[in-house]
Design a protein around this motif. Structure first.
Motif, short mmCIF file in Angstrom:
data_model
loop_
_atom_site.label_atom_id
_atom_site.label_comp_id
_atom_site.label_asym_id
_atom_site.label_seq_id
_atom_site.Cartn_x
_atom_site.Cartn_y
_atom_site.Cartn_z
N SER A 5 40.85 54.48 32.26
CA SER A 5 41.02 53.02 32.89
C SER A 5 42.22 53.14 32.30
O SER A 5 42.39 53.49 31.04
N VAL A 6 43.28 51.98 32.04
CA VAL A 6 44.53 51.83 32.26
C VAL A 6 43.99 50.96 30.40
O VAL A 6 44.45 51.83 29.57
N SER A 10 45.38 53.09 27.22
CA SER A 10 46.15 52.53 26.45
C SER A 10 45.60 52.70 24.49
O SER A 10 46.26 53.09 23.94
N GLY A 34 49.79 52.92 28.58
CA GLY A 34 49.32 53.00 30.22
C GLY A 34 49.29 54.05 31.26
O GLY A 34 50.28 53.61 32.95
N GLY A 35 47.83 54.30 31.80
CA GLY A 35 47.79 54.85 32.52
C GLY A 35 48.71 56.01 32.20
O GLY A 35 48.72 57.16 33.45
N CYS A 89 53.92 52.63 41.88
CA CYS A 89 53.59 53.75 41.14
C CYS A 89 52.55 54.71 42.09
O CYS A 89 52.72 54.70 43.51
N VAL A 149 54.88 55.16 37.09
CA VAL A 149 55.39 54.17 37.45
C VAL A 149 56.73 53.93 38.07
O VAL A 149 57.61 54.50 37.27
N PHE A 153 58.19 48.53 36.42
CA PHE A 153 57.18 47.56 35.75
C PHE A 153 56.70 46.32 36.88
O PHE A 153 56.29 46.07 36.27
N TRP A 157 52.31 48.20 39.25
CA TRP A 157 52.27 49.63 38.84
C TRP A 157 50.88 49.90 37.85
O TRP A 157 51.11 50.92 38.13
N ASP A 158 50.03 49.44 37.61
CA ASP A 158 49.05 49.46 36.92
C ASP A 158 47.71 50.04 37.93
O ASP A 158 46.49 50.06 38.11
N LYS A 159 47.80 50.23 38.80
CA LYS A 159 46.99 50.58 40.76
C LYS A 159 46.54 52.36 40.68
O LYS A 159 45.36 51.81 41.48
N LYS A 161 44.73 54.50 39.35
CA LYS A 161 43.77 54.44 38.76
C LYS A 161 43.30 55.75 38.75
O LYS A 161 41.65 55.94 38.41
#
Length: 345
Positions: A5-6, A10, A34-35, A89, A149, A153, A157-159, A161
């Motif tokens: 996971s992000v 991290s 972050g990913g 992303c 990304v 941001f 941006w964190d989708k 995965k």
């Protein structure tokens, strides 16, 4: 097997900072927490490439050609007139087999993510479920893909995965992978790099005008020509060029006590020219583009805003292409209006 996971990535990255150096991994130094994501290169730089079987990874392995973009200190980004936003992303090649091994094994060795997760990852990438020994037997025949990304941001941006996945050269990415890089995504990312000229207009009279006196407005036709940015992924052989073409100028006088020419306040572009420069002998004519103030600005000024609308379209590898809507860019300039009713021009 579960992906890292992000948050887990991290944590893993934080635990390794200052303690692990992997000189054989060109991509690792560019990774942002972050990913495994990366931020694109600063505006004006070109990055990304391939040297033999080694990916030089920066800016999502995307190379930007900005040679036909707007340049200078008075350029700026477009604001979309729709709810469109560039991709937050996307997925693209990032590692060779040796690079992915050199990146992941120190994380597992540090035991920062827990035995269970480490074991699951080894099972996925080393023990054949579904990959064996990081696909080293396919070195040179494909790449490991990962997420990147948008440099700003934005929300979402964190989708991206999905865990690292392998794609053979010449094959499309798996159909269930959303936002895998395509010419259209490249076009949208290039849109985000477009810069257009400032819209400070020439006025006659300049800076200070008079009540009830038509003020002519125009823009330098040589400045307002199409601009474009090309984005490409060299290791995939795909690219897209996004072009912005100016179509109209809208004048907002900055007060309700004014009329515009034309009445809509929108001056269409004609032969790359917006409006018409004032010259002697035109005092009895109505300006094709301009404004007439009906009230003095007193001790202050009116904030005249000039906004150019640009049409955006793109073309890409394989004959792909389409429209990306319209974008605008405007600036405000102060206009002083004096209380003089009649003026000989």
């Amino acid at each position: 097997m579960p992906a890292l996971s992000v948050a887990a990535r991290s944590l893993a990255a934080l635990s390794l900072i200052g303690s692990v150096v992997v000189g054989a991994v060109p991509a690792m130094a560019d990774n942002k927490i972050g990913g495994g994501a990366q931020t694109p290169a600063p505006s004006g730089e070109t990055s990304g490439g391939v040297d033999g079987d080694t990916i030089s990874s920066q800016a999502g392995v995307i190379v930007y050609d900005r040679s036909k973009n707007g340049a200078g200190g008075a350029v700026g980004p477009l604001t979309s007139t729709t709810n469109w936003t560039p991709p937050a992303c996307w997925y693209a090649p990032k590692y060779t087999p040796d690079q992915l091994k050199a990146y992941l094994e120190p994380i597992w060795a540090a035991d920062s993510t827990g035995y269970e997760w480490d074991a699951q990852q080894r099972d996925r990438y080393v023990k054949g479920h579904p990959y064996t020994d990081f696909n080293k037997d396919k070195a040179g025949d494909g790449y490991w893909w990962d997420s990147y990304v948008n440099k700003d941001f934005p929300p979402g941006w964190d989708k991206c995965k999905e865990p690292y996945f392998w794609v053979d050269k010449g094959d499309p990415p798996p159909a269930d992978i959303k936002n895998a890089v395509t010419p259209e995504i490249l076009a949208e990312l290039a849109y985000n790099e477009i810069r257009v000229p400032s819209t400070t207009v020439d006025l006659a009279p300049a800076e200070t005008t008079k009540v009830n006196l038509p003020t002519w407005a125009w823009l330098d036709g040589a400045t307002f020509r199409p601009v474009s940015v090309t984005a490409s992924v060299p290791v995939l052989g795909i690219e897209a060029t996004t072009t912005a073409e100016p179509v109209s100028l809208k004048i907002d006088p900055g007060t309700a006590d004014a009329v515009t020419y034309p009445a809509s306040g929108v001056c269409e572009i004609n032969n790359h020219r917006i409006g018409e420069p004032y010259a002697k002998g035109k005092s009895d004519r109505t300006p094709p583009c301009g404004v007439k103030y009906l009230r003095s600005s007193g001790n202050g000024s009116y904030p005249l805003k000039a906004t150019i609308t640009w049409e955006i379209h793109w073309t890409g590898t394989g004959g792909a292409g389409g429209d990306l809507g319209e974008g605008t860019f405007g600036v405000t300039q102060n206009v002083v209006v004096q209380e003089i009713q009649a003026v000989n021009r």
